[in-house]
Design a protein around this motif. Structure first.
Motif, mmCIF file in Angstrom:
data_model
loop_
_atom_site.group_PDB
_atom_site.id
_atom_site.type_symbol
_atom_site.label_atom_id
_atom_site.label_comp_id
_atom_site.label_asym_id
_atom_site.label_seq_id
_atom_site.Cartn_x
_atom_site.Cartn_y
_atom_site.Cartn_z
ATOM 1 N N TRP A 65 91.614 75.924 104.248
ATOM 2 C CA TRP A 65 90.369 75.162 103.892
ATOM 3 C C TRP A 65 89.998 73.927 104.787
ATOM 4 O O TRP A 65 89.116 73.796 105.366
ATOM 5 N N PHE A 66 91.321 73.500 105.385
ATOM 6 C CA PHE A 66 91.035 72.285 106.431
ATOM 7 C C PHE A 66 90.570 72.919 107.721
ATOM 8 O O PHE A 66 89.593 72.307 108.207
ATOM 9 N N LEU A 67 91.022 74.096 108.037
ATOM 10 C CA LEU A 67 90.529 74.760 109.229
ATOM 11 C C LEU A 67 89.076 75.379 109.064
ATOM 12 O O LEU A 67 88.293 75.125 110.046
ATOM 13 N N VAL A 68 88.998 75.502 107.873
ATOM 14 C CA VAL A 68 87.239 76.018 107.730
ATOM 15 C C VAL A 68 86.605 74.860 107.745
ATOM 16 O O VAL A 68 85.368 74.822 108.659
ATOM 17 N N GLY A 69 86.935 73.756 107.340
ATOM 18 C CA GLY A 69 86.130 72.359 107.445
ATOM 19 C C GLY A 69 86.096 71.915 108.890
ATOM 20 O O GLY A 69 85.003 71.572 109.321
ATOM 21 N N LEU A 70 86.855 72.094 109.616
ATOM 22 C CA LEU A 70 86.930 71.836 111.019
ATOM 23 C C LEU A 70 86.093 72.786 111.762
ATOM 24 O O LEU A 70 85.384 72.220 112.420
ATOM 25 N N CYS A 71 86.161 73.913 111.447
ATOM 26 C CA CYS A 71 85.043 75.050 112.188
ATOM 27 C C CYS A 71 83.753 74.583 111.610
ATOM 28 O O CYS A 71 82.816 74.599 112.674
ATOM 29 N N LEU A 72 83.400 74.227 110.420
ATOM 30 C CA LEU A 72 82.114 73.723 110.200
ATOM 31 C C LEU A 72 81.652 72.658 110.843
ATOM 32 O O LEU A 72 80.558 72.492 111.368
ATOM 33 N N TRP A 73 82.703 71.606 111.236
ATOM 34 C CA TRP A 73 82.066 70.392 111.594
ATOM 35 C C TRP A 73 81.892 70.724 112.942
ATOM 36 O O TRP A 73 81.096 70.154 113.819
ATOM 37 N N GLY B 20 81.498 70.223 106.722
ATOM 38 C CA GLY B 20 82.855 70.236 107.376
ATOM 39 C C GLY B 20 83.848 69.177 107.158
ATOM 40 O O GLY B 20 85.229 69.269 106.860
ATOM 41 N N LEU B 21 83.093 67.864 107.205
ATOM 42 C CA LEU B 21 84.199 66.730 107.140
ATOM 43 C C LEU B 21 84.658 66.554 105.751
ATOM 44 O O LEU B 21 85.849 66.224 105.639
ATOM 45 N N ALA B 22 83.707 66.834 104.671
ATOM 46 C CA ALA B 22 84.021 66.565 103.308
ATOM 47 C C ALA B 22 85.258 67.744 103.063
ATOM 48 O O ALA B 22 86.163 67.419 102.449
ATOM 49 N N ILE B 23 85.028 69.156 103.352
ATOM 50 C CA ILE B 23 85.963 70.028 103.075
ATOM 51 C C ILE B 23 87.492 69.788 103.716
ATOM 52 O O ILE B 23 88.294 69.606 103.191
ATOM 53 N N ALA B 24 87.330 69.358 104.953
ATOM 54 C CA ALA B 24 88.597 69.029 105.791
ATOM 55 C C ALA B 24 89.107 67.941 105.208
ATOM 56 O O ALA B 24 90.577 67.713 104.997
#
Length: 156
Positions: A9-17, A142-146
């Motif tokens: 999920w951290f990686l998903v957040g970084l990708c979205l950001w 992305g920032l929120a998820i990460a």
């Protein structure tokens, strides 16, 4: 297992950001492009027949415009060099009316403001670049998820 999911999920957040940031950077870059005058040259609706098993047909509105690569120039028919061309396309849709809306918004002969990339004048946009609310949303999500996944992944 929880740590592995949190890292994912951290990686998903970084990708979205990252995707959101790229969209914002693209809009900022386009904002710096020179602006010139252009004119709508043609507009039509394309019908793409559906393939076997498709719901189709599909429709897309296409508006072609011409412009000169001189800031704030006016199009003059007596110019010896050809004008540059660009186009707008509506999203592909099952509804013909969606495509017709774009074409109706830009009647042939209508003067328009065009921004073009000075290094590649064939790249252009009509009007001001849209700072996409979707891009901003992607950055925030992305920032929120990460931000939520990071402590779970690395401190729990």
């Amino acid at each position: 297992m929880l740590s592995l999911l949190a890292e994912l999920w951290f990686l998903v957040g970084l990708c979205l950001w990252t995707l959101g940031s790229l969209g914002n950077a693209d809009a900022e870059r386009q904002e710096s492009w020179p602006k010139t005058k252009g004119m709508v040259a043609e507009g039509h609706v394309l019908e793409v027949p559906g393939q076997e098993g498709d719901v189709g047909p599909w429709f897309v509105g296409v508006v072609r415009y011409v412009f000169d690569d001189e800031p704030e120039s006016t199009l003059a028919p007596y110019r010896s060099r050809p004008s540059l061309e660009g186009k707008l396309e509506s999203p592909i849709s099952l509804r013909r009316s969606s495509a017709e809306e774009l074409v109706a918004s830009y009647p042939v002969g209508m003067p328009i403001d065009v921004r073009y990339d000075p290094e590649h004048p064939s790249k252009s946009i009509v009007g001001a670049p849209l700072q996409s609310s979707f891009s901003r949303w992607l950055c925030a999500a992305g920032l929120a998820i990460a931000g939520l996944a990071f402590p779970v992944a690395y401190f729990l």
